[in-house]
Motif scaffolding. Structure first.
Motif, PDB file in Angstrom:
ATOM      1  N   VAL A 100       0.869  -1.180   0.000  1.00 55.49           N
ATOM      2  CA  VAL A 100       0.000   0.000   0.000  1.00 55.49           C
ATOM      3  C   VAL A 100       0.903   1.226   0.000  1.00 55.49           C
ATOM      4  CG1 VAL A 100      -1.721   1.305   1.299  1.00 55.49           C
ATOM      5  CG2 VAL A 100      -1.871  -1.191   1.187  1.00 55.49           C
ATOM      6  N   PHE A 101       0.756   2.066  -1.007  1.00 58.10           N
ATOM      7  CA  PHE A 101       1.695   3.160  -1.207  1.00 58.10           C
ATOM      8  C   PHE A 101       1.258   4.411  -0.459  1.00 58.10           C
ATOM      9  CE2 PHE A 101       2.164   0.505  -5.040  1.00 58.10           C
ATOM     10  CZ  PHE A 101       3.499   0.158  -4.874  1.00 58.10           C
ATOM     11  N   ALA A 102       2.202   5.023   0.249  1.00 63.86           N
ATOM     12  CA  ALA A 102       1.955   6.269   0.965  1.00 63.86           C
ATOM     13  C   ALA A 102       2.944   7.321   0.488  1.00 63.86           C
ATOM     14  CB  ALA A 102       2.084   6.056   2.470  1.00 63.86           C
ATOM     15  N   SER A 317       4.260  -2.931 -13.464  1.00 59.90           N
ATOM     16  CA  SER A 317       4.274  -4.125 -12.614  1.00 59.90           C
ATOM     17  C   SER A 317       3.546  -3.940 -11.292  1.00 59.90           C
ATOM     18  CB  SER A 317       5.727  -4.519 -12.318  1.00 59.90           C
ATOM     19  OG  SER A 317       6.423  -3.425 -11.701  1.00 59.90           O
ATOM     20  N   LEU A 318       3.404  -2.708 -10.836  1.00 54.42           N
ATOM     21  CA  LEU A 318       2.853  -2.464  -9.492  1.00 54.42           C
ATOM     22  C   LEU A 318       1.625  -1.562  -9.482  1.00 54.42           C
ATOM     23  CD1 LEU A 318       6.260  -1.944  -7.646  1.00 54.42           C
ATOM     24  CD2 LEU A 318       4.701  -3.885  -7.338  1.00 54.42           C
ATOM     25  N   ALA A 319       1.267  -0.990 -10.616  1.00 49.92           N
ATOM     26  CA  ALA A 319       0.165  -0.023 -10.657  1.00 49.92           C
ATOM     27  C   ALA A 319      -1.157  -0.638 -10.195  1.00 49.92           C
ATOM     28  CB  ALA A 319       0.020   0.543 -12.068  1.00 49.92           C
ATOM     29  N   ARG A 320      -1.313  -1.952 -10.374  1.00 47.30           N
ATOM     30  CA  ARG A 320      -2.582  -2.579  -9.986  1.00 47.30           C
ATOM     31  C   ARG A 320      -2.832  -2.510  -8.483  1.00 47.30           C
ATOM     32  NH1 ARG A 320       0.990  -6.793 -10.902  1.00 47.30           N
ATOM     33  NH2 ARG A 320       1.077  -8.493  -9.359  1.00 47.30           N
ATOM     34  N   TYR A 321      -1.779  -2.290  -7.712  1.00 43.06           N
ATOM     35  CA  TYR A 321      -1.951  -2.176  -6.269  1.00 43.06           C
ATOM     36  C   TYR A 321      -2.384  -0.773  -5.844  1.00 43.06           C
ATOM     37  CZ  TYR A 321       0.541  -6.621  -6.076  1.00 43.06           C
ATOM     38  OH  TYR A 321       0.929  -7.930  -6.249  1.00 43.06           O
ATOM     39  N   ALA A 322      -2.405   0.171  -6.788  1.00 47.07           N
ATOM     40  CA  ALA A 322      -2.705   1.559  -6.432  1.00 47.07           C
ATOM     41  C   ALA A 322      -3.518   2.228  -7.534  1.00 47.07           C
ATOM     42  CB  ALA A 322      -1.413   2.330  -6.202  1.00 47.07           C
ATOM     43  N   PRO A 323      -4.709   1.696  -7.841  1.00 46.25           N
ATOM     44  CA  PRO A 323      -5.459   2.215  -8.980  1.00 46.25           C
ATOM     45  C   PRO A 323      -5.890   3.675  -8.826  1.00 46.25           C
ATOM     46  CG  PRO A 323      -6.807   0.723  -7.670  1.00 46.25           C
ATOM     47  CD  PRO A 323      -5.412   0.590  -7.155  1.00 46.25           C
ATOM     48  N   CYS A 324      -6.016   4.156  -7.596  1.00 46.30           N
ATOM     49  CA  CYS A 324      -6.502   5.517  -7.377  1.00 46.30           C
ATOM     50  C   CYS A 324      -5.529   6.366  -6.566  1.00 46.30           C
ATOM     51  CB  CYS A 324      -7.860   5.488  -6.666  1.00 46.30           C
ATOM     52  SG  CYS A 324      -9.134   4.570  -7.557  1.00 46.30           S
ATOM     53  N   ALA A 325      -4.299   5.940  -6.464  1.00 44.59           N
ATOM     54  CA  ALA A 325      -3.337   6.623  -5.595  1.00 44.59           C
ATOM     55  C   ALA A 325      -3.009   8.017  -6.126  1.00 44.59           C
ATOM     56  CB  ALA A 325      -2.061   5.811  -5.471  1.00 44.59           C
ATOM     57  N   GLU A 326      -3.048   8.989  -5.226  1.00 46.00           N
ATOM     58  CA  GLU A 326      -2.601  10.345  -5.535  1.00 46.00           C
ATOM     59  C   GLU A 326      -1.519  10.699  -4.523  1.00 46.00           C
ATOM     60  OE1 GLU A 326      -5.614  13.264  -5.915  1.00 46.00           O
ATOM     61  OE2 GLU A 326      -6.861  12.062  -7.266  1.00 46.00           O
ATOM     62  N   LEU A 327      -0.292  10.775  -5.013  1.00 41.93           N
ATOM     63  CA  LEU A 327       0.861  11.010  -4.152  1.00 41.93           C
ATOM     64  C   LEU A 327       1.628  12.212  -4.699  1.00 41.93           C
ATOM     65  CD1 LEU A 327       2.052   7.276  -3.861  1.00 41.93           C
ATOM     66  CD2 LEU A 327       0.433   8.488  -2.391  1.00 41.93           C
ATOM     67  N   PRO A 328       1.165  13.419  -4.403  1.00 40.32           N
ATOM     68  CA  PRO A 328       1.739  14.611  -5.051  1.00 40.32           C
ATOM     69  C   PRO A 328       3.203  14.870  -4.710  1.00 40.32           C
ATOM     70  CG  PRO A 328       0.161  15.215  -3.325  1.00 40.32           C
ATOM     71  CD  PRO A 328      -0.003  13.743  -3.559  1.00 40.32           C
TER      72      PRO A 328
END
Length: 366
Positions: A100-102, A317-328
């Protein structure tokens, strides 16, 4: 006059390392053996006092086996930065868990505690900060969040050999930490990694997993892998370990020179209480970073690197884990960061040329 090219990185291998390899080769015992055991003991004592260490064949293996030893698997979530090398998230995904990307702190490029707190769900098992570029992540704040929410903390210390926070060594904060010995790291074993932990069960879990699940030969206790370090690689690492302290001081001296003389770019921030070991010396170039890097190379013979141009959450390779991630903050860093040469073998003349090139281009851009 054409100047000799200053590469972005310059691994340091001396006659002592060559002789150490030859000595191992002469014994005929080249797989995991006494050199690995000695390297493990010496590494923990020198850089992560109070822990035990288990050597493996790469930094990625160190992350992977540490996660397995901590019980991470399908159904679990581990909070990680997106602004890092893909191995951080890969190691989580390969266990069957979900990265999970932060977002990051824009000053230190390490995980933002506020972003971590916002990313926690009922499935979160752990937080895995990266001590990016050699600067410690905010471990006190992250550990406080973890303690409050009943989570584990794992450290990706691949770039941070010898870094400290408030006098405490990175690699000693979490359930486990993972170090890398890739050739361009602050010290190398040719290839390799190390897991450190104060928990003997974590270390035993890594030792089993790296050796096909065996402690006693042919008595496999778990389903394991072959992630062993060889004595050849450990011999190199043991020699480098005796040098990394002086090399780190040289990196810090080089960084201090650049800090004092660069203009028109944002130089690295060092948080209060942090000791930065400058695996990378990473500036920000606000406009046309890629053009700036190309001109620095072509006009001044100075190499540089972009770590990392594509955040993990945007990788195919990893975008599927963060379909809506907004990390400005992550996105802005990926567009602006540029790492300059900082390695210990830089000469005063080379440092002056780096400064001249950066300042001239920054002034022209202004």
């Amino acid at each position: 006059m054409t100047h000799p090219f200053i590469p972005p990185a310059r691994p340091l291998i001396g006659e002592e390392e060559i002789e150490a390899v030859a000595a191992v080769m002469r014994t005929g015992m080249i797989a995991q053996g006494p050199q690995v055991a000695a390297f493990e003991e010496e590494f923990a004592a020198a850089l992560v006092s109070g822990t035990r260490a288990a050597a493996v064949n790469s930094g990625t293996s160190a992350l992977h086996l540490g996660l397995l030893a901590a019980g991470i698997g399908p159904g679990d979530e581990v909070i990680v930065p997106s602004f890092t090398f893909a191995a951080t998230a890969n190691s989580v995904a390969i266990t069957g868990a979900t990265p999970v990307f932060a977002d990051i702190d824009p000053l230190t490029f390490t995980l933002s505690p506020a972003a971590v707190e916002a990313a926690i769900t009922q499935r979160t098992r752990a937080i895995m900060p990266v001590h990016l570029y050699g600067h410690p992540a905010p471990m006190d704040a992250l550990q406080a969040i973890a303690d409050e929410r009943g989570l584990m903390v794992f450290e990706d210390a691949a770039q941070a050999h010898g870094a400290t926070l408030h006098g405490r060594a990175v690699g000693s904060f979490g359930t486990f930490a993972a170090f890398s010995f890739y050739p361009t790291k602050n010290m190398t074993s040719g290839e390799g990694g190390m897991v450190t932990s104060t928990d003997p069960e974590i270390i035993r879990g890594v030792q089993l997993a790296r050796n096909q699940g065996m402690e006693t030969r042919y008595a496999n206790e778990i389903v394991g892998l072959n992630n062993r370090m060889t004595d050849i690689h450990a011999a190199i690492g043991r020699v480098q370990l005796t040098k990394v302290g002086a090399w780190t001081r040289a990196r810090q001296d080089n960084a201090a020179f650049l800090d004092a003389h660069l203009h028109g770019v944002t130089v690295p921030h060092v948080a209060p209480g942090a000791t930065h070991v400058y695996h990378q010396y990473t500036i920000r170039v606000a406009e046309d970073r890629d053009g700036f890097a190309a001109a620095l190379r072509e006009e001044y013979g100075v190499g540089s690197g972009v770590y990392y141009p594509i955040p993990n959450h945007e990788l195919p390779s990893l975008a599927r884990y963060a379909p809506c991630a907004e990390l400005p903050a992550t996105r802005e860093a990926a567009d602006q960061v540029l790492s300059l040469p900082i390695y210990p073998s830089l000469t005063p003349i080379e440092l002056e040329r780096i400064v001249h090139g950066v300042n001239t281009l920054a002034q022209a851009g202004a």
